[in-house]
Design a protein around this motif. Structure first.
Motif, PDB file in Angstrom:
ATOM      1  N   LYS A   1      -2.225  -7.689  -5.582  1.00  9.99           N
ATOM      2  CA  LYS A   1      -3.236  -6.686  -5.262  1.00  9.99           C
ATOM      3  C   LYS A   1      -3.390  -5.713  -6.425  1.00  9.99           C
ATOM      4  CE  LYS A   1      -4.370  -3.235  -1.819  1.00  9.99           C
ATOM      5  NZ  LYS A   1      -3.942  -2.522  -0.636  1.00  9.99           N
TER       6      LYS A   1
ATOM      7  N   VAL B   1      -4.339  -2.129  -7.791  1.00  8.50           N
ATOM      8  CA  VAL B   1      -4.445  -0.747  -7.335  1.00  8.50           C
ATOM      9  C   VAL B   1      -4.838   0.099  -8.544  1.00  8.50           C
ATOM     10  CG1 VAL B   1      -3.252   1.187  -6.266  1.00  8.50           C
ATOM     11  CG2 VAL B   1      -2.670  -1.162  -5.588  1.00  8.50           C
TER      12      VAL B   1
ATOM     13  N   ALA C   1     -11.542  -2.173  -4.918  1.00  2.00           N
ATOM     14  CA  ALA C   1     -10.529  -1.123  -4.752  1.00  2.00           C
ATOM     15  C   ALA C   1     -10.976   0.122  -5.508  1.00  2.00           C
ATOM     16  CB  ALA C   1      -9.180  -1.601  -5.271  1.00  2.00           C
TER      17      ALA C   1
ATOM     18  N   LYS D   1     -16.826   3.581  -2.276  1.00  2.00           N
ATOM     19  CA  LYS D   1     -15.745   3.139  -1.399  1.00  2.00           C
ATOM     20  C   LYS D   1     -15.686   1.613  -1.405  1.00  2.00           C
ATOM     21  CE  LYS D   1     -18.639   3.519   2.755  1.00  2.00           C
ATOM     22  NZ  LYS D   1     -19.864   3.665   2.057  1.00  2.00           N
ATOM     23  N   THR D   2     -14.580   1.082  -0.969  1.00  2.00           N
ATOM     24  CA  THR D   2     -14.401  -0.368  -0.898  1.00  2.00           C
ATOM     25  C   THR D   2     -15.514  -0.988  -0.059  1.00  2.00           C
ATOM     26  OG1 THR D   2     -12.021  -0.066  -1.077  1.00  2.00           O
ATOM     27  CG2 THR D   2     -12.774  -2.188  -0.248  1.00  2.00           C
TER      28      THR D   2
ATOM     29  N   TYR E   1     -12.097 -10.005 -12.200  1.00  2.00           N
ATOM     30  CA  TYR E   1     -12.421  -8.643 -11.787  1.00  2.00           C
ATOM     31  C   TYR E   1     -12.781  -7.819 -13.020  1.00  2.00           C
ATOM     32  CZ  TYR E   1      -9.923 -10.050  -7.565  1.00  2.00           C
ATOM     33  OH  TYR E   1      -9.507 -10.710  -6.442  1.00  2.00           O
TER      34      TYR E   1
END
Length: 95
Positions: free
Chosen positions: A2, A4, A42, A59-60, A81
């Motif tokens: 993930k 962050v 994210a 926002k996501t 990404y």
């Protein structure tokens, strides 16, 4: 794994470019330039960045348009990404 993001950074997943002909045939966008539209995956916490208070405006799940030559491309688990600063996001697309 993930991602962050830190500070005022945002993780984006670029949307696939498709073109539809007049007869309705969908052409995949392999040879075309990548679009500057992406989905927000994210969002960093914001806070104080370079001595200025930064409030996160996205926002996501938002679909956004971002600057053409901005960000850093990363590949994790065969997914691509782009990590950009929030000020590289030009607009949120509302449906």
């Amino acid at each position: 794994m993930k991602l962050v993001p830190l500070g005022d950074r945002v993780v984006l997943k670029q949307l696939v470019a498709e073109e539809t002909t007049k007869s309705g045939i969908v052409l995949p966008g392999q040879n075309k330039e990548k679009p500057q539209q992406a989905e927000v995956i994210a969002v960093g916490p914001g806070g104080v960045v370079d001595g200025k208070e930064v409030k996160m405006e996205v926002k996501t799940g938002d679909n956004v348009i971002f600057s053409k030559y901005s960000g850093t491309e990363v590949k994790i688990d065969d997914e691509e990404y782009i990590i950009v600063k929030q000020n590289d996001i030009l607009a949120v697309i509302n449906n």
